[in-house]
Design a protein around this motif. Sequence first.
Motif, mmCIF file in Angstrom:
data_model
loop_
_atom_site.group_PDB
_atom_site.id
_atom_site.type_symbol
_atom_site.label_atom_id
_atom_site.label_comp_id
_atom_site.label_asym_id
_atom_site.label_seq_id
_atom_site.Cartn_x
_atom_site.Cartn_y
_atom_site.Cartn_z
ATOM 1 N N CYS A 188 40.680 -8.800 -30.271
ATOM 2 C CA CYS A 188 41.505 -9.962 -29.952
ATOM 3 C C CYS A 188 40.810 -11.235 -30.427
ATOM 4 C CB CYS A 188 41.760 -10.046 -28.444
ATOM 5 S SG CYS A 188 42.800 -11.454 -27.960
ATOM 6 N N GLU A 189 41.536 -12.034 -31.195
ATOM 7 C CA GLU A 189 41.024 -13.289 -31.737
ATOM 8 C C GLU A 189 41.589 -14.456 -30.931
ATOM 9 O OE1 GLU A 189 40.897 -14.871 -36.204
ATOM 10 O OE2 GLU A 189 42.890 -15.038 -35.295
ATOM 11 N N VAL A 190 40.724 -15.422 -30.607
ATOM 12 C CA VAL A 190 41.139 -16.644 -29.912
ATOM 13 C C VAL A 190 40.738 -17.833 -30.780
ATOM 14 C CG1 VAL A 190 40.941 -18.043 -27.831
ATOM 15 C CG2 VAL A 190 40.794 -15.547 -27.660
ATOM 16 N N PHE A 242 36.981 -10.838 -29.451
ATOM 17 C CA PHE A 242 36.533 -9.859 -28.458
ATOM 18 C C PHE A 242 36.933 -8.464 -28.930
ATOM 19 C CE2 PHE A 242 37.565 -13.742 -26.028
ATOM 20 C CZ PHE A 242 36.331 -13.982 -25.423
ATOM 21 N N GLU A 243 35.970 -7.542 -28.954
ATOM 22 C CA GLU A 243 36.274 -6.155 -29.302
ATOM 23 C C GLU A 243 36.973 -5.474 -28.124
ATOM 24 O OE1 GLU A 243 35.552 -4.307 -32.281
ATOM 25 O OE2 GLU A 243 35.303 -6.349 -33.039
ATOM 26 N N ARG A 262 27.474 -17.274 -33.710
ATOM 27 C CA ARG A 262 26.677 -16.355 -32.889
ATOM 28 C C ARG A 262 27.524 -15.135 -32.550
ATOM 29 N NH1 ARG A 262 22.523 -19.267 -30.104
ATOM 30 N NH2 ARG A 262 21.892 -17.255 -29.212
ATOM 31 N N SER A 263 26.852 -14.057 -32.189
ATOM 32 C CA SER A 263 27.597 -12.849 -31.837
ATOM 33 C C SER A 263 26.775 -11.958 -30.928
ATOM 34 C CB SER A 263 28.010 -12.087 -33.098
ATOM 35 O OG SER A 263 26.869 -11.641 -33.810
ATOM 36 N N THR A 264 27.492 -11.079 -30.221
ATOM 37 C CA THR A 264 26.890 -9.993 -29.461
ATOM 38 C C THR A 264 27.490 -8.697 -30.005
ATOM 39 O OG1 THR A 264 28.612 -9.952 -27.752
ATOM 40 C CG2 THR A 264 26.784 -11.508 -27.444
ATOM 41 N N ALA A 265 27.205 -7.590 -29.362
ATOM 42 C CA ALA A 265 27.729 -6.309 -29.853
ATOM 43 C C ALA A 265 29.245 -6.247 -29.777
ATOM 44 C CB ALA A 265 27.114 -5.162 -29.046
ATOM 45 N N THR A 266 29.847 -6.971 -28.814
ATOM 46 C CA THR A 266 31.297 -6.855 -28.603
ATOM 47 C C THR A 266 32.010 -8.202 -28.643
ATOM 48 O OG1 THR A 266 30.845 -6.859 -26.213
ATOM 49 C CG2 THR A 266 31.168 -4.716 -27.282
#
Length: 287
Positions: free
Chosen positions: A146-148, A31-32, A4-8
């Motif tokens: 940033c990748e988690v 996270f953008e 799933r995703s959102t704009a940011t």
Amino acid sequence: MMDRSTATMSYQAWRRDPETGPPQYRSRTVFEDASPELVRDFFWDDDFRLKWDNMLLSASTLEECPTTGTMVVQWVRKFPFFCSDREYIIGRRIWESGRAYYCVTKGVPCSTVPRRNKPRRVDLYYSSWCIRAVESKRGDGQLTSCEVLLFHHEDMGIPWEIAKLGVRQGMWGAVKKIEPGLRSYQKERASREAAISRCAFMAQINTKVSADYLSSLDNTSSSSSELSEIANKDRDSSSEKNQLGKNVSKLIVFGGAIVLACTLDRGLLSRAVIFGAARRFGQIGRR
């Protein structure tokens, strides 16, 4: 399990069912326009977590080491109406390699906090992640996202099939609350109106390791004493390399074993058992 995703923000999750033990989860969140350091502090900041994580009822620090950044914290988390709330005694510590942060949290024994019938204590708990800068989805070549990467399992004391159903049904609802919390934290830190919390300060005390140490984890026949010796050598090393990706899962898993065996071990398990379990978990990327 999910993509799933959102704009940011984007989120992907996977689950595997081991032959023994509770279900294990792995996820990737991006996270953008967020730095690894901010996200590291955000996830460690229990004071601020109480503002955005409505499942966390209380959080307190039991022990801390200002030299290594190791902490032991007590959480009480809200559970659905059909079962009681849960208590966690969590040992946690962060390693740094370049601008990648390996955050290890694990349930630990604690004789100073007596057990109660309610909330019920969760003993088997392991939740660790790697936080690092990645390229923005805008495709401009800038490492502004940033990748988690998360690896998680716990035994909540309810049947695992019910637990899996609950996780599946509630996963996105819980995950999508993280980003508003992060953006609020981002604004608060940028304004500098509020003083940094003690937990966020402790998140900035990290044990530095080199890329050579990450590569050394490929040798799964190494003994715990050899791993500790390598870690000690790497602590004094000033060279850093960028070839981190293939060893992310291994350092998260082995880092948890090192924490338990070397810094948070309270006699629960022998080191041989701990590192044996870590090696089995380390095979996750090969299956």
